[in-house]
Design a protein around this motif. Structure first.
Motif, PDB file in Angstrom:
ATOM      1  N   PHE A 111      38.364  33.744  60.379  1.00 30.65           N
ATOM      2  CA  PHE A 111      39.270  34.743  59.823  1.00 30.65           C
ATOM      3  C   PHE A 111      38.477  35.573  58.831  1.00 30.65           C
ATOM      4  CE2 PHE A 111      39.704  31.115  56.934  1.00 30.65           C
ATOM      5  CZ  PHE A 111      39.552  31.712  55.693  1.00 30.65           C
ATOM      6  N   LEU A 112      38.990  36.755  58.523  1.00 30.36           N
ATOM      7  CA  LEU A 112      38.359  37.656  57.565  1.00 30.36           C
ATOM      8  C   LEU A 112      39.416  38.154  56.592  1.00 30.36           C
ATOM      9  CD1 LEU A 112      36.270  39.799  60.091  1.00 30.36           C
ATOM     10  CD2 LEU A 112      35.322  38.153  58.458  1.00 30.36           C
ATOM     11  N   ARG A 113      39.084  38.088  55.298  1.00 30.22           N
ATOM     12  CA  ARG A 113      39.972  38.626  54.271  1.00 30.22           C
ATOM     13  C   ARG A 113      39.132  39.517  53.375  1.00 30.22           C
ATOM     14  NH1 ARG A 113      42.525  32.731  52.971  1.00 30.22           N
ATOM     15  NH2 ARG A 113      43.923  32.596  54.775  1.00 30.22           N
ATOM     16  N   GLU A 114      39.664  40.682  53.058  1.00 35.01           N
ATOM     17  CA  GLU A 114      38.860  41.647  52.314  1.00 35.01           C
ATOM     18  C   GLU A 114      39.696  42.324  51.240  1.00 35.01           C
ATOM     19  OE1 GLU A 114      35.404  44.908  53.415  1.00 35.01           O
ATOM     20  OE2 GLU A 114      36.906  44.412  54.926  1.00 35.01           O
ATOM     21  N   VAL A 115      39.043  42.620  50.127  1.00 37.45           N
ATOM     22  CA  VAL A 115      39.646  43.410  49.056  1.00 37.45           C
ATOM     23  C   VAL A 115      38.743  44.596  48.805  1.00 37.45           C
ATOM     24  CG1 VAL A 115      40.374  43.466  46.638  1.00 37.45           C
ATOM     25  CG2 VAL A 115      40.683  41.368  47.975  1.00 37.45           C
ATOM     26  N   VAL A 116      39.299  45.805  48.853  1.00 41.78           N
ATOM     27  CA  VAL A 116      38.509  47.010  48.588  1.00 41.78           C
ATOM     28  C   VAL A 116      39.257  47.882  47.583  1.00 41.78           C
ATOM     29  CG1 VAL A 116      37.280  47.047  50.784  1.00 41.78           C
ATOM     30  CG2 VAL A 116      39.499  48.139  50.617  1.00 41.78           C
ATOM     31  N   ILE A 117      38.524  48.521  46.714  1.00 41.52           N
ATOM     32  CA  ILE A 117      39.133  49.310  45.647  1.00 41.52           C
ATOM     33  C   ILE A 117      38.833  50.798  45.785  1.00 41.52           C
ATOM     34  CG2 ILE A 117      39.363  49.607  43.151  1.00 41.52           C
ATOM     35  CD1 ILE A 117      40.343  46.891  44.179  1.00 41.52           C
ATOM     36  N   THR A 118      37.615  51.152  46.119  1.00 45.08           N
ATOM     37  CA  THR A 118      37.224  52.566  46.094  1.00 45.08           C
ATOM     38  C   THR A 118      36.889  53.157  47.456  1.00 45.08           C
ATOM     39  OG1 THR A 118      34.924  51.933  45.622  1.00 45.08           O
ATOM     40  CG2 THR A 118      36.354  52.395  43.735  1.00 45.08           C
ATOM     41  N   HIS A 119      36.718  52.298  48.491  1.00 42.62           N
ATOM     42  CA  HIS A 119      36.415  52.809  49.822  1.00 42.62           C
ATOM     43  C   HIS A 119      37.286  52.108  50.860  1.00 42.62           C
ATOM     44  CE1 HIS A 119      32.480  54.056  47.975  1.00 42.62           C
ATOM     45  NE2 HIS A 119      32.710  55.100  48.736  1.00 42.62           N
ATOM     46  N   VAL A 120      37.578  52.795  51.922  1.00 40.95           N
ATOM     47  CA  VAL A 120      38.271  52.178  53.044  1.00 40.95           C
ATOM     48  C   VAL A 120      37.379  51.067  53.593  1.00 40.95           C
ATOM     49  CG1 VAL A 120      38.983  52.587  55.460  1.00 40.95           C
ATOM     50  CG2 VAL A 120      39.619  54.218  53.650  1.00 40.95           C
ATOM     51  N   PRO A 121      37.949  49.937  53.997  1.00 42.50           N
ATOM     52  CA  PRO A 121      37.124  48.836  54.529  1.00 42.50           C
ATOM     53  C   PRO A 121      36.259  49.291  55.703  1.00 42.50           C
ATOM     54  CG  PRO A 121      39.386  48.118  54.210  1.00 42.50           C
ATOM     55  CD  PRO A 121      39.377  49.595  53.992  1.00 42.50           C
ATOM     56  N   ILE A 171      43.223  44.035  51.690  1.00 43.44           N
ATOM     57  CA  ILE A 171      44.028  44.595  50.608  1.00 43.44           C
ATOM     58  C   ILE A 171      43.282  45.823  50.098  1.00 43.44           C
ATOM     59  CG2 ILE A 171      45.074  44.181  48.362  1.00 43.44           C
ATOM     60  CD1 ILE A 171      45.006  41.167  49.041  1.00 43.44           C
ATOM     61  N   VAL A 172      43.941  46.964  50.165  1.00 44.90           N
ATOM     62  CA  VAL A 172      43.299  48.242  49.851  1.00 44.90           C
ATOM     63  C   VAL A 172      44.004  48.902  48.675  1.00 44.90           C
ATOM     64  CG1 VAL A 172      42.563  50.470  50.786  1.00 44.90           C
ATOM     65  CG2 VAL A 172      42.819  48.506  52.313  1.00 44.90           C
ATOM     66  N   HIS A 173      43.246  49.310  47.679  1.00 42.86           N
ATOM     67  CA  HIS A 173      43.855  50.025  46.560  1.00 42.86           C
ATOM     68  C   HIS A 173      44.144  51.458  46.970  1.00 42.86           C
ATOM     69  CE1 HIS A 173      44.526  51.658  42.528  1.00 42.86           C
ATOM     70  NE2 HIS A 173      44.743  50.403  42.158  1.00 42.86           N
ATOM     71  N   GLU A 174      45.194  52.029  46.385  1.00 46.73           N
ATOM     72  CA  GLU A 174      45.563  53.415  46.670  1.00 46.73           C
ATOM     73  C   GLU A 174      44.388  54.360  46.429  1.00 46.73           C
ATOM     74  OE1 GLU A 174      48.755  56.841  45.132  1.00 46.73           O
ATOM     75  OE2 GLU A 174      49.022  54.734  44.535  1.00 46.73           O
ATOM     76  N   ALA A 175      43.537  54.033  45.468  1.00 49.98           N
ATOM     77  CA  ALA A 175      42.384  54.895  45.181  1.00 49.98           C
ATOM     78  C   ALA A 175      41.526  55.077  46.420  1.00 49.98           C
ATOM     79  CB  ALA A 175      41.553  54.297  44.053  1.00 49.98           C
ATOM     80  N   VAL A 207      48.626  47.364  50.591  1.00 46.89           N
ATOM     81  CA  VAL A 207      48.212  48.411  49.658  1.00 46.89           C
ATOM     82  C   VAL A 207      48.618  48.038  48.240  1.00 46.89           C
ATOM     83  CG1 VAL A 207      48.490  50.835  49.004  1.00 46.89           C
ATOM     84  CG2 VAL A 207      48.381  50.196  51.427  1.00 46.89           C
ATOM     85  N   ILE A 208      47.739  48.334  47.287  1.00 43.26           N
ATOM     86  CA  ILE A 208      48.054  48.208  45.863  1.00 43.26           C
ATOM     87  C   ILE A 208      48.223  49.629  45.315  1.00 43.26           C
ATOM     88  CG2 ILE A 208      47.298  47.411  43.600  1.00 43.26           C
ATOM     89  CD1 ILE A 208      45.551  45.367  45.007  1.00 43.26           C
ATOM     90  N   PRO A 209      49.438  50.057  45.015  1.00 40.67           N
ATOM     91  CA  PRO A 209      49.650  51.409  44.473  1.00 40.67           C
ATOM     92  C   PRO A 209      49.124  51.557  43.050  1.00 40.67           C
ATOM     93  CG  PRO A 209      51.673  50.499  45.441  1.00 40.67           C
ATOM     94  CD  PRO A 209      50.706  49.364  45.277  1.00 40.67           C
ATOM     95  N   PHE A 210      48.865  52.789  42.667  1.00 38.28           N
ATOM     96  CA  PHE A 210      48.405  53.056  41.303  1.00 38.28           C
ATOM     97  C   PHE A 210      49.412  52.543  40.272  1.00 38.28           C
ATOM     98  CE2 PHE A 210      45.657  56.654  42.937  1.00 38.28           C
ATOM     99  CZ  PHE A 210      44.471  56.117  42.471  1.00 38.28           C
ATOM    100  N   VAL A 262      45.229  38.948  43.826  1.00 41.91           N
ATOM    101  CA  VAL A 262      45.264  40.345  44.265  1.00 41.91           C
ATOM    102  C   VAL A 262      46.382  40.540  45.287  1.00 41.91           C
ATOM    103  CG1 VAL A 262      43.984  42.172  45.417  1.00 41.91           C
ATOM    104  CG2 VAL A 262      42.816  40.677  43.792  1.00 41.91           C
ATOM    105  N   GLU A 263      46.558  39.569  46.166  1.00 41.00           N
ATOM    106  CA  GLU A 263      47.608  39.663  47.190  1.00 41.00           C
ATOM    107  C   GLU A 263      48.990  39.783  46.550  1.00 41.00           C
ATOM    108  OE1 GLU A 263      48.187  37.520  51.444  1.00 41.00           O
ATOM    109  OE2 GLU A 263      48.160  36.184  49.697  1.00 41.00           O
ATOM    110  N   ARG A 264      49.199  39.039  45.469  1.00 36.26           N
ATOM    111  CA  ARG A 264      50.499  39.092  44.783  1.00 36.26           C
ATOM    112  C   ARG A 264      50.777  40.470  44.185  1.00 36.26           C
ATOM    113  NH1 ARG A 264      49.146  33.692  43.139  1.00 36.26           N
ATOM    114  NH2 ARG A 264      48.361  34.422  41.124  1.00 36.26           N
ATOM    115  N   ALA A 265      49.728  41.226  43.896  1.00 32.69           N
ATOM    116  CA  ALA A 265      49.893  42.555  43.314  1.00 32.69           C
ATOM    117  C   ALA A 265      50.104  43.634  44.374  1.00 32.69           C
ATOM    118  CB  ALA A 265      48.666  42.908  42.471  1.00 32.69           C
ATOM    119  N   SER A 266      49.985  43.273  45.651  1.00 30.49           N
ATOM    120  CA  SER A 266      50.043  44.266  46.721  1.00 30.49           C
ATOM    121  C   SER A 266      51.423  44.351  47.359  1.00 30.49           C
ATOM    122  CB  SER A 266      49.012  43.928  47.799  1.00 30.49           C
ATOM    123  OG  SER A 266      49.354  42.713  48.446  1.00 30.49           O
TER     124      SER A 266
END
Length: 283
Positions: A111-121, A171-175, A207-210, A262-266
């Motif tokens: 399995f693969l799990r990823e967190v990204v903040i500034t770029h699309v995975p 999990i991708v940040h809105e940024a 997604v994690i919104p601003f 991080v998942e809980r914040a999304s």
């Protein structure tokens, strides 16, 4: 057999696990070298990944170390006997070795799990988006280096598009969704590509919104790669100095916990899909 000039990350991990078993048994390399009719130096090469090891030797070592974990032994045997030459081998000598290591690690992932903040995975990027990202590097890459990087990134998608896809959650940040690495057209196409991938049952995007309260995880970017058993999981983290592979149990526990936080914040997947749809309308 001559030592390898540059072992892969997978080969290094096999050696690392054999060393950990030896150390857990309270033995020195010289204490077990005779078991394999080798020397301390040769044992060092095995444990650093510079020399291969057969199934028979893996099992002999495990028995000598009193390791009764059959799942672990079986996984180590599979690593030792794997002769896969995947598509990434086409890039050997063309791209830095870490590119090949990442692709091989993803290929074998459960399995693969990823967190990204500034770029699309990377696994979700379009060719134009990837080209814009790689094209921003300093010093600037010539096309002879830029093009294979983009091609390699596109071919990595095989793990989520093949007949037996790897379950993938990101999990991708809105940024990351809003930053225009190129122009409006590229950004819009990228958002639609993400929505298309979300239609696959094994791809989950959150997604994690601003405006999310209580999210202080701007440094949480990572790729968590599931191994055949939890002990053989791996975390990848990017930095200005390159990609780091982390696999100590304490590190794995830390990043498992971090991912859950991080998942809980999304937003949930359905809310995230609606959120990305709204972004496409804003563009």
């Amino acid at each position: 057999m001559a030592p390898r000039s540059r072992p892969t990350a997978r080969q290094v991990r096999l050696g690392t696990e054999l060393r950990r078993l030896r150390e857990a048994a309270g033995l020195k390399a010289r204490d077990v070298a005779g078991l394999l009719s080798s020397t301390s130096a040769q044992m060092s090469q095995v444990e650093s990944g510079f020399a291969g090891v057969s199934e028979e030797r893996v099992r002999r070592l495990a028995a000598h170390y009193a390791c009764a974990d059959e799942e672990l032994i079986g996984a180590l045997v599979a690593m030792a006997t794997d002769r896969t030459r995947g598509w990434w081998e086409e890039f050997r000598g063309v791209l830095p070795p870490v590119f090949l290591d990442v692709a091989e690690l993803e290929h074998h992932a459960t399995f693969l799990r990823e967190v990204v903040i500034t770029h699309v995975p990377g696994l979700l990027q379009t060719p134009d988006y990837a080209r814009a990202v790689f094209g921003y590097m300093v010093p600037e890459l010539p096309d002879s280096e830029l093009t294979p990087r983009v091609e390699h990134r596109m071919r990595r998608k095989a793990v989520i598009e093949r007949d037996d896809p790897v379950p993938y959650e990101t999990i991708v940040h809105e940024a990351a969704l809003r930053i225009r690495v190129a122009d409006r057209k590229v950004t819009l196409a990228q958002l639609h590509a993400i929505l298309d991938q979300m239609e696959r049952g094994h791809v989950t995007v959150r997604v994690i919104p601003f405006d999310t309260d209580g999210f202080a995880g701007a440094s949480a970017a990572m790729m968590y790669v599931g191994g055949p058993i939890p002990r053989l999981d791996t975390v990848l983290r990017d930095s200005p100095n390159g990609t780091t592979f982390l696999d100590a149990e304490s590190q794995l526990d830390r990043f498992r916990t971090l991912f859950r936080k991080v998942e809980r914040a999304s937003l949930d997947p359905s809310q995230s899909r609606d959120f990305i749809h709204r972004l496409t309308k804003e563009l």
